[in-house]
Write a protein that holds these residues in place. Sequence first.
Motif, PDB file in Angstrom:
ATOM      1  N   VAL A  20      61.036  19.720  36.960  1.00  0.00           N
ATOM      2  CA  VAL A  20      61.126  18.271  37.159  1.00  0.00           C
ATOM      3  C   VAL A  20      61.426  17.636  35.808  1.00  0.00           C
ATOM      4  O   VAL A  20      60.842  18.020  34.792  1.00  0.00           O
ATOM      5  N   ASP A  21      62.336  16.665  35.803  1.00  0.00           N
ATOM      6  CA  ASP A  21      62.683  16.039  34.529  1.00  0.00           C
ATOM      7  C   ASP A  21      61.717  14.903  34.187  1.00  0.00           C
ATOM      8  O   ASP A  21      60.821  14.569  34.968  1.00  0.00           O
ATOM      9  N   ALA A  22      61.901  14.313  33.012  1.00  0.00           N
ATOM     10  CA  ALA A  22      60.999  13.271  32.518  1.00  0.00           C
ATOM     11  C   ALA A  22      61.017  12.018  33.389  1.00  0.00           C
ATOM     12  O   ALA A  22      60.092  11.218  33.339  1.00  0.00           O
ATOM     13  N   CYS A  23      62.050  11.859  34.211  1.00  0.00           N
ATOM     14  CA  CYS A  23      62.144  10.703  35.110  1.00  0.00           C
ATOM     15  C   CYS A  23      61.577  11.017  36.486  1.00  0.00           C
ATOM     16  O   CYS A  23      61.600  10.178  37.379  1.00  0.00           O
ATOM     17  N   GLY A  24      61.089  12.245  36.674  1.00  0.00           N
ATOM     18  CA  GLY A  24      60.459  12.626  37.934  1.00  0.00           C
ATOM     19  C   GLY A  24      61.385  13.237  38.961  1.00  0.00           C
ATOM     20  O   GLY A  24      60.978  13.489  40.092  1.00  0.00           O
ATOM     21  N   ASP A  25      62.639  13.495  38.596  1.00  0.00           N
ATOM     22  CA  ASP A  25      63.594  14.081  39.535  1.00  0.00           C
ATOM     23  C   ASP A  25      63.611  15.597  39.436  1.00  0.00           C
ATOM     24  O   ASP A  25      63.417  16.169  38.351  1.00  0.00           O
ATOM     25  N   GLU A  26      63.864  16.233  40.554  1.00  0.00           N
ATOM     26  CA  GLU A  26      63.902  17.690  40.625  1.00  0.00           C
ATOM     27  C   GLU A  26      65.111  18.231  39.872  1.00  0.00           C
ATOM     28  O   GLU A  26      66.218  17.714  39.997  1.00  0.00           O
ATOM     29  N   ILE A  27      64.887  19.278  39.100  1.00  0.00           N
ATOM     30  CA  ILE A  27      65.958  19.985  38.406  1.00  0.00           C
ATOM     31  C   ILE A  27      66.199  21.280  39.167  1.00  0.00           C
ATOM     32  O   ILE A  27      65.264  22.024  39.458  1.00  0.00           O
ATOM     33  N   LEU A  28      67.467  21.535  39.484  1.00  0.00           N
ATOM     34  CA  LEU A  28      67.857  22.761  40.168  1.00  0.00           C
ATOM     35  C   LEU A  28      68.593  23.664  39.188  1.00  0.00           C
ATOM     36  O   LEU A  28      69.217  23.183  38.234  1.00  0.00           O
ATOM     37  N   TYR A  29      68.522  24.974  39.410  1.00  0.00           N
ATOM     38  CA  TYR A  29      69.283  25.906  38.576  1.00  0.00           C
ATOM     39  C   TYR A  29      70.751  25.484  38.596  1.00  0.00           C
ATOM     40  O   TYR A  29      71.291  25.153  39.646  1.00  0.00           O
ATOM     41  N   GLY A  30      71.367  25.444  37.436  1.00  0.00           N
ATOM     42  CA  GLY A  30      72.763  25.051  37.315  1.00  0.00           C
ATOM     43  C   GLY A  30      72.962  23.596  36.935  1.00  0.00           C
ATOM     44  O   GLY A  30      74.061  23.206  36.565  1.00  0.00           O
ATOM     45  N   ASP A  31      71.913  22.755  37.023  1.00  0.00           N
ATOM     46  CA  ASP A  31      72.024  21.351  36.624  1.00  0.00           C
ATOM     47  C   ASP A  31      72.190  21.254  35.113  1.00  0.00           C
ATOM     48  O   ASP A  31      71.663  22.076  34.358  1.00  0.00           O
ATOM     49  N   THR A  32      72.888  20.222  34.663  1.00  0.00           N
ATOM     50  CA  THR A  32      73.019  19.954  33.231  1.00  0.00           C
ATOM     51  C   THR A  32      71.837  19.109  32.804  1.00  0.00           C
ATOM     52  O   THR A  32      71.530  18.091  33.420  1.00  0.00           O
ATOM     53  N   ILE A  33      71.156  19.569  31.762  1.00  0.00           N
ATOM     54  CA  ILE A  33      69.964  18.879  31.275  1.00  0.00           C
ATOM     55  C   ILE A  33      70.069  18.649  29.770  1.00  0.00           C
ATOM     56  O   ILE A  33      70.846  19.315  29.085  1.00  0.00           O
ATOM     57  N   TYR A  34      69.288  17.702  29.294  1.00  0.00           N
ATOM     58  CA  TYR A  34      69.151  17.450  27.858  1.00  0.00           C
ATOM     59  C   TYR A  34      67.707  17.728  27.493  1.00  0.00           C
ATOM     60  O   TYR A  34      66.794  17.282  28.184  1.00  0.00           O
ATOM     61  N   GLU A  35      67.514  18.449  26.390  1.00  0.00           N
ATOM     62  CA  GLU A  35      66.160  18.727  25.915  1.00  0.00           C
ATOM     63  C   GLU A  35      65.976  18.032  24.571  1.00  0.00           C
ATOM     64  O   GLU A  35      66.766  18.214  23.647  1.00  0.00           O
ATOM     65  N   PHE A  36      64.925  17.224  24.488  1.00  0.00           N
ATOM     66  CA  PHE A  36      64.645  16.474  23.273  1.00  0.00           C
ATOM     67  C   PHE A  36      63.648  17.236  22.407  1.00  0.00           C
ATOM     68  O   PHE A  36      62.893  18.079  22.905  1.00  0.00           O
ATOM     69  N   PRO A  37      63.611  16.946  21.088  1.00  0.00           N
ATOM     70  CA  PRO A  37      62.692  17.643  20.188  1.00  0.00           C
ATOM     71  C   PRO A  37      61.224  17.533  20.602  1.00  0.00           C
ATOM     72  O   PRO A  37      60.430  18.412  20.294  1.00  0.00           O
ATOM     73  N   ASN A  38      60.879  16.470  21.328  1.00  0.00           N
ATOM     74  CA  ASN A  38      59.483  16.303  21.758  1.00  0.00           C
ATOM     75  C   ASN A  38      59.162  17.137  22.997  1.00  0.00           C
ATOM     76  O   ASN A  38      58.059  17.067  23.524  1.00  0.00           O
ATOM     77  N   GLY A  39      60.141  17.904  23.485  1.00  0.00           N
ATOM     78  CA  GLY A  39      59.924  18.779  24.631  1.00  0.00           C
ATOM     79  C   GLY A  39      60.330  18.186  25.967  1.00  0.00           C
ATOM     80  O   GLY A  39      60.326  18.875  26.977  1.00  0.00           O
ATOM     81  N   GLU A  40      60.666  16.901  25.990  1.00  0.00           N
ATOM     82  CA  GLU A  40      61.092  16.266  27.235  1.00  0.00           C
ATOM     83  C   GLU A  40      62.430  16.831  27.688  1.00  0.00           C
ATOM     84  O   GLU A  40      63.308  17.108  26.871  1.00  0.00           O
ATOM     85  N   ILE A  41      62.559  17.003  28.992  1.00  0.00           N
ATOM     86  CA  ILE A  41      63.792  17.494  29.608  1.00  0.00           C
ATOM     87  C   ILE A  41      64.290  16.403  30.549  1.00  0.00           C
ATOM     88  O   ILE A  41      63.514  15.860  31.341  1.00  0.00           O
ATOM     89  N   VAL A  42      65.592  16.079  30.475  1.00  0.00           N
ATOM     90  CA  VAL A  42      66.155  14.998  31.281  1.00  0.00           C
ATOM     91  C   VAL A  42      67.462  15.465  31.907  1.00  0.00           C
ATOM     92  O   VAL A  42      68.324  16.034  31.220  1.00  0.00           O
ATOM     93  N   LEU A  43      67.600  15.216  33.206  1.00  0.00           N
ATOM     94  CA  LEU A  43      68.855  15.499  33.887  1.00  0.00           C
ATOM     95  C   LEU A  43      69.964  14.632  33.308  1.00  0.00           C
ATOM     96  O   LEU A  43      69.725  13.482  32.912  1.00  0.00           O
ATOM     97  N   GLU A  44      71.173  15.159  33.289  1.00  0.00           N
ATOM     98  CA  GLU A  44      72.293  14.404  32.741  1.00  0.00           C
ATOM     99  C   GLU A  44      72.459  13.050  33.442  1.00  0.00           C
ATOM    100  O   GLU A  44      72.704  12.037  32.800  1.00  0.00           O
TER     101      GLU A  44
END
Length: 63
Positions: A20-44
């Motif tokens: 699940v990304d930082a905005c609460g949305d489900e991340i699926l294998y193959g999705d493009t994500i951004y990872e921030f230095p603080n560890g947060e992961i966000v869908l594109e």
Amino acid sequence: MQVENPMVRPVQWESSHWGVDACGDEILYGDTIYEFPNGEIVLEENIRQYLTENLGATRKIAE
């Protein structure tokens, strides 16, 4: 006697859920994500929302 072909593998129905990304949305294998230095992961597709709501960025039009 049945001989199995080693080139044929059984279909495995694994979950495509990655997390699940930082905005609460489900991340699926193959999705493009951004990872921030603080560890947060966000869908594109949520990156603009994350920047404005979490990091205080302001969206403007250059004039």
